[in-house]
Structure formats: structure tokens, C-alpha cells
Design a protein around this motif. Structure first.
Motif, PDB file in Angstrom:
ATOM      1  N   TYR A   1      -4.804  -0.990   5.845  1.00  0.00           N
ATOM      2  CA  TYR A   1      -3.719  -0.009   5.792  1.00  0.00           C
ATOM      3  C   TYR A   1      -4.340   1.371   5.935  1.00  0.00           C
ATOM      4  O   TYR A   1      -5.364   1.671   5.322  1.00  0.00           O
ATOM      5  CB  TYR A   1      -2.965  -0.095   4.460  1.00  0.00           C
ATOM      6  CG  TYR A   1      -1.915   0.984   4.284  1.00  0.00           C
ATOM      7  CD1 TYR A   1      -0.655   0.861   4.854  1.00  0.00           C
ATOM      8  CD2 TYR A   1      -2.196   2.139   3.563  1.00  0.00           C
ATOM      9  CE1 TYR A   1       0.295   1.852   4.697  1.00  0.00           C
ATOM     10  CE2 TYR A   1      -1.248   3.138   3.404  1.00  0.00           C
ATOM     11  CZ  TYR A   1      -0.004   2.985   3.972  1.00  0.00           C
ATOM     12  OH  TYR A   1       0.940   3.971   3.832  1.00  0.00           O
TER      13      TYR A   1
ATOM     14  N   THR B   1     -12.092  -2.044   6.856  1.00  0.00           N
ATOM     15  CA  THR B   1     -11.731  -0.742   6.299  1.00  0.00           C
ATOM     16  C   THR B   1     -12.990  -0.124   5.723  1.00  0.00           C
ATOM     17  O   THR B   1     -13.656  -0.731   4.882  1.00  0.00           O
ATOM     18  CB  THR B   1     -10.668  -0.883   5.199  1.00  0.00           C
ATOM     19  OG1 THR B   1      -9.469  -1.424   5.755  1.00  0.00           O
ATOM     20  CG2 THR B   1     -10.370   0.479   4.571  1.00  0.00           C
TER      21      THR B   1
ATOM     22  N   HIS C   1      -5.050   7.861   3.288  1.00  0.00           N
ATOM     23  CA  HIS C   1      -4.639   6.817   2.348  1.00  0.00           C
ATOM     24  C   HIS C   1      -5.017   5.471   2.961  1.00  0.00           C
ATOM     25  O   HIS C   1      -4.582   5.139   4.061  1.00  0.00           O
ATOM     26  CB  HIS C   1      -3.120   6.910   2.138  1.00  0.00           C
ATOM     27  CG  HIS C   1      -2.578   6.000   1.074  1.00  0.00           C
ATOM     28  ND1 HIS C   1      -1.398   6.271   0.411  1.00  0.00           N
ATOM     29  CD2 HIS C   1      -3.014   4.823   0.573  1.00  0.00           C
ATOM     30  CE1 HIS C   1      -1.151   5.301  -0.457  1.00  0.00           C
ATOM     31  NE2 HIS C   1      -2.124   4.410  -0.361  1.00  0.00           N
ATOM     32  N   THR C   2      -5.862   4.706   2.275  1.00  0.00           N
ATOM     33  CA  THR C   2      -6.296   3.418   2.812  1.00  0.00           C
ATOM     34  C   THR C   2      -6.377   2.381   1.707  1.00  0.00           C
ATOM     35  O   THR C   2      -6.438   2.720   0.518  1.00  0.00           O
ATOM     36  CB  THR C   2      -7.663   3.553   3.513  1.00  0.00           C
ATOM     37  OG1 THR C   2      -7.950   2.369   4.235  1.00  0.00           O
ATOM     38  CG2 THR C   2      -8.785   3.829   2.520  1.00  0.00           C
ATOM     39  N   ASN C   3      -6.338   1.104   2.097  1.00  0.00           N
ATOM     40  CA  ASN C   3      -6.466   0.046   1.107  1.00  0.00           C
ATOM     41  C   ASN C   3      -7.870   0.053   0.514  1.00  0.00           C
ATOM     42  O   ASN C   3      -8.849   0.412   1.155  1.00  0.00           O
ATOM     43  CB  ASN C   3      -6.193  -1.320   1.750  1.00  0.00           C
ATOM     44  CG  ASN C   3      -7.129  -1.614   2.920  1.00  0.00           C
ATOM     45  OD1 ASN C   3      -6.978  -1.029   3.976  1.00  0.00           O
ATOM     46  ND2 ASN C   3      -8.094  -2.505   2.708  1.00  0.00           N
TER      47      ASN C   3
ATOM     48  N   ASP D   1      -5.597   1.035  -3.721  1.00  0.00           N
ATOM     49  CA  ASP D   1      -5.715   1.926  -2.579  1.00  0.00           C
ATOM     50  C   ASP D   1      -6.610   3.093  -2.958  1.00  0.00           C
ATOM     51  O   ASP D   1      -6.775   3.412  -4.137  1.00  0.00           O
ATOM     52  CB  ASP D   1      -4.351   2.462  -2.135  1.00  0.00           C
ATOM     53  CG  ASP D   1      -3.609   1.490  -1.237  1.00  0.00           C
ATOM     54  OD1 ASP D   1      -4.038   0.327  -1.149  1.00  0.00           O
ATOM     55  OD2 ASP D   1      -2.606   1.879  -0.633  1.00  0.00           O
TER      56      ASP D   1
ATOM     57  N   SER E   1       0.808  -1.213   0.000  1.00  0.00           N
ATOM     58  CA  SER E   1       0.000   0.000   0.000  1.00  0.00           C
ATOM     59  C   SER E   1       0.841   1.262   0.000  1.00  0.00           C
ATOM     60  O   SER E   1       0.536   2.232  -0.689  1.00  0.00           O
ATOM     61  CB  SER E   1      -0.933   0.001   1.225  1.00  0.00           C
ATOM     62  OG  SER E   1      -2.003  -0.882   1.045  1.00  0.00           O
TER      63      SER E   1
END
Length: 511
Positions: free
Chosen positions: A385, A334, A230-232, A403, A212
Motif C-alpha cells: 500500500y 515495500t 503512507h505505506t504498509n 502502517d 491501510s
């Protein structure tokens, strides 16, 4: 204020903090001596007594001595007492004769208390003094000086200030929800920034997955955009027919539709971002149509829906068995969505697939708790992430497919409007009308003498100045300085200096 962690060795946990704890209260103490925070923590760690606390606060630093998920022996209400078993202990230093050292330590304790109340989503009523648990006269100085209510007031004022900024300033915090420490990043409303969301990754095919933290949007970053959240993204699942792990659904990366042909999940939830950067959430079929028309910079299919237009939404949950029971099992999660005010929110929930975390059916309640009106669940578990403004908050060793990034860029500040050119209504002439007065603003040198900060005023032709006094001496051009007053229409009287010609007696002279 930064918190320095100097956690006691685990060999002392059985003595100082033997029990697991989910904090429900914050308890304020004062040390009744004039030792620093470091000395207090060193003393706690260096003796074999049970007495312990979580934080020591002085005028320069905050030191944490115990883990916040372990209890401390500080409240005097017994081994099963709520104060000892469910509250975080804060010791304020320099409370004996500390003077300004104490006053600053007290203010620092206010900041720490506000942070902890927010971290654990606790109301102000959960702020306690040592005396509340065991009747001990502590915090002694605030009680003897009648200042406990003032401490609570300062905490309340700071909480109100924080609430005003909530939904405006970008923020990251952790809080306890259903016994889990969840991470929440909010962004998109700060008036000093402009924002763009996008989906990043590598196209479907060989070597499509990556870490990621190595995924970004180079075009936006080259144009000055910086990652804020910022994330998966996307969803991985095990294909029942062959047992292979697959990334399912549609994909649009940097405006390029790399996959729009997978129709199996058209009724599942999906997320997209217009070229302007605005987020849109809908079914895969709806997002796919926008992508096919070239309207999206990024898009990807989610695991399932959580909220849509304020209502519970479970689009994609019907693929539960096909996607390794991702909806019905407990798992780390998430979530990405928007609040009613348009704020982007990223949420990371810890958990191990099939063992801990939250089920899909529990997520709408979490979304309500966080104020989300629209949200989807993305891949979770070991793929979680989350980074905020470049700081990694939850990392993964797993390679992921996509992402989602919310970028931000400082708004350009427009140049101030140029000062308008001032043109006098009338220039002085030899007859002496249209005199120029000088008052207090703007530097001007007169007859080689600095007269201070001055500004020039032009008296329109036909208006009158009053001469209060004549200054001796005459310049070579025949003009002489006079001390005068002038009353512009609708404004206050101006007192200053003016040049007059030799025939100044033609003016209405006063004094």
C-alpha cells in the motif's frame, strides 16, 4: 500540465500498438497541420491505418492515445526498428501556421518530455527527433527554423531545475527498474515544512488488522499534521508449527509499547521513530531497548534489512524459511529508508509472491540506484500500500497490521519585526534649527495640497540645509515653506521642502 488519457480501444491494439514495450527513447514529431490535440487523437483512433503515436500536445492540453507499455508505428524505421519498438512518440500540434498556439504547444512538449525522461530514468541522449530514425524531415518546423537545439536546451534546463529540487521538494514518481514499474515517494527536506514519522495500527490481539487507508495517528492529525507518505509496515508470516499467519516482532504505537516480549527476532532489522519524529533503523534488540526506555513514538519489526550506514545489510534474511521464504522468493516489495541527506524514501515494487517482483538479494542494488544509505524491507506482495499526500498510488484489499506514515506540517511563519520607532535627534524650535525635510516616500498633505509619496527627514542640530527657493505665503504659525536641499553625512543629497521661520535669513541661503 495534466495529461488526459483517451486510450484507443483494445480492438485496435493489434493494428496500432501490437507489441509490448519498455520505453528507452522519446521521439519528437510535428503534425505539419493546425489541428488540435483532440482532433489528432480522434483521427488516429478513427482510421484503419497503422500510423500511431502516444501523445498529441497543443497549447491547452496533452492527450495520451496509446498505453506507454505498447509500441507505436511512428518512426519509419520498420517493424523491428528501435524507434518504432522502443520509443514514445510525441506529436506537437499547430506546427504549420500556428503562431502562438504552436509556441505554447512546443513549451508544453518540453514539460511532457522532461516528465517522461524522469519517469523512465532516461538521460537526455535518449531524446530523439523523427529524423534520427528514418531521415524524414521531422519535426519539420523546428528543423526549418533551426530550433531543434533550442528545444533540447529547454529540456536540459528544465531537467537541471528538476535536479535542483530533487532532495528538497517532496515528490512522487514512477520509473522502470529491472523491467518493473516501481513507485517512489520522497519527502522530508522541504524547508517550508516540518516532518514527523510514526508507526500506526492496532495493538496485537483480536481484530488487530485493518485496511491501510483507515489507519492514521489521530493525535498528530488533531495537531495539524497531514500525511505525506503512507505505506504498509511490519511483517506477516506463516508460523511453521501451526500454519497460522502471524505478525512478528515488536510494536510501539503512539508511544505505547504494545509488544516488546517477542525475542525470537531480536537479530532482525527493525524501524522506529523518536517522539521528535526522526527515523532510526537497527536490529530489533536495539530498537526494543529504545522503546523500553520510552524514547520512541512508533516502532515495528521489518522483514529484513537492506542497507545500513551505506553498507549491504541482510539482518532477518536468516528467518527466510520460517517466514515463508520471503527473502529468497521473488515478490512485490515495500521498502522504506533514508538517503544520505536525510530524505525519507518509500518504494513500492510490484510483484506476486513466488512468481514475480524482486528477491531480497536484489534490493540492495535497488537501494543504491535510489540513493538510499539506510533501508529495510517491510511486508510486500498483496499487502503493498502506498499513498502520497492523500492520493492512493498502490492499494490493497488485504487487511494489514501496521502502517508507517511520514507526516508533514507547514512551518509557522514568524511575524515580521515591528518597525523601530524613529525619534528625531532634535525637534525644530523657534530659532529655525533642526529643520524637517520631506522627500519622495510616504503620503503627506501639505497646506491642503497632496504632495505625492513623501517621507520625513530630521536634520540634526548644527547641520545645514540650503534654501533653493521660497514658496509664497506664510502659515498662521509664522512658518513659511521653502524648497531646500540637504546632504546627510555619507549619503546622497536630498531635495525637498521644509518649513522655516520668519527669520530665515539667519540660515545660509543659496538661490
Amino acid at each position: 500540465m495534466e495529461i488526459t488519457q483517451e486510450i484507443i480501444p483494445k480492438s485496435l491494439w493489434g493494428l496500432k500498438c501490437p507489441h509490448n514495450m519498455i520505453p528507452e527513447y522519446i521521439t519528437i514529431h510535428e503534425t505539419a497541420n493546425d489541428a488540435s490535440a483532440r482532433n489528432e487523437v480522434n483521427y488516429m483512433q478513427g482510421n484503419q491505418k497503422e500510423v500511431s503515436f502516444h501523445f498529441a500536445v497543443d497549447d491547452k492540453q496533452i492527450i495520451q492515445g496509446l498505453p506507454l507499455d505498447r509500441n507505436a508505428w511512428h518512426a519509419g524505421d520498420g517493424s523491428e526498428g528501435t524507434g518504432n519498438r522502443k520509443s514514445i512518440a510525441i506529436e506537437i500540434c499547430y506546427s504549420k501556421y500556428g503562431g502562438q498556439h504552436y509556441e505554447q504547444a512546443r513549451l508544453n512538449a518540453v514539460e511532457l518530455t522532461v516528465e517522461l525522461l524522469g519517469k523512465y530514468n532516461l538521460p537526455l541522449t535518449c531524446l530523439k527527433k523523427h529524423q534520427d530514425w528514418s531521415c524524414k524531415f521531422c519535426p519539420h518546423r523546428m528543423l526549418s527554423e533551426g530550433r531543434w537545439d533550442d528545444f533540447v536546451k529547454k529540456v536540459k534546463e528544465k531537467l537541471i531545475e528538476e535536479d535542483k529540487n530533487m532532495g528538497i521538494k517532496d515528490s512522487y514518481k514512477t520509473e522502470i527498474y529491472s523491467g518493473l514499474t516501481i513507485q517512489v515517494a520522497r519527502m522530508g527536506m522541504d524547508p517550508d515544512y516540518e516532518y514527523k514519522g510514526t508507526v500506526v495500527g492496532k495493538p496485537f490481539g483480536s481484530n488487530a488488522v485493518q485496511r491501510s487507508q483507515s489507519i492514521d495517528d489521530p493525535e498528530l492529525e488533531a495537531d495539524g499534521w497531514q500525511s505525506c507518505g503512507h505505506t504498509n509496515g511490519g511483517i506477516f508470516y506463516k508460523e511453521p508449527s501451526d500454519g497460522n499467519w502471524m505478525a512478528s516482532g515488536i510494536e510501539v504505537l503512539m508511544g505505547n509499547a504494545t509488544q516488546l516480549w517477542d525475542t525470537r527476532f531480536d537479530n532482525c532489522a527493525a524501524i522506529g521513530f523518536y517522539h521528535s519524529g526522526e527515523m532510526i533503523i537497527g536490529t530489533q534488540a536495539e530498537i526494543k531497548a529504545l522503546a523500553a526506555a520510552g524514547q520512541l513514538r512508533g516502532a515495528v519489526t521489518a522483514a529484513f534489512g537492506v542497507k545500513l550506514n551505506g553498507q549491504r545489510w541482510t539482518a532477518g534474511s536468516e528467518f527466510n524459511s520460517q517466514r515463508d521464504y520471503i527473502y529468497s522468493n521473488k515478490s512485490g516489495r515495500t521498502i522504506i529508508g533514508q538517503a544520505a541527506n536525510g530524505q525519507y524514501v518509500m518504494v513500492s515494487v510490484p510483484g506476486v509472491s513466488g512468481k514475480s517482483g524482486l528477491t531480497g538479494s536484489q534490493l540492495p542494488a535497488l537501494a543504491d540506484h535510489l540513493g538510499l544509505t539506510t533501508a529495510v524491507c517491510l511486508d510486500g506482495g498483496g499487502s503493498r500500500y502506498l499513498s502520497y499526500c492523500g492520493s492512493i498510488k498502490t492499494n490493497t484489499t488485504r487487511a494489514v497490521k501496521n502502517d508507517i506514515i511520514i507526516y508533514r506540517r507547514k512551518k509557522a511563519t514568524s511575524a515580521p519585526d515591528p518597525e523601530p520607532e524613529t525619534k528625531p535627534d532634535h525637534q525644530p524650535d523657534a530659532a529655525g534649527d533642526g529643520m524637517v525635510l520631506i522627500t519622495d516616500k510616504g503620503p503627506l498633505r501639505i497646506r491642503n495640497a497632496v504632495m505625492g509619496d513623501k517621507i520625513l527627514y530630521t536634520v540634526p542640530q548644527g547641520e545645514q540645509i540650503d534654501i533653493l527657493d521660497m514658496l509664497p505665503g506664510r502659515q498662521k504659525d509664522g512658518y513659511q515653506w521653502a524648497f531646500v536641499s540637504y546632504k546627510p553625512t555619507g549619503k546622497d543629497k536630498i531635495i525637498g521642502y521644509s518649513q522655516v521661520d520668519g527669520d530665515y535669513s539667519l540660515l545660509d541661503e543659496k538661490g
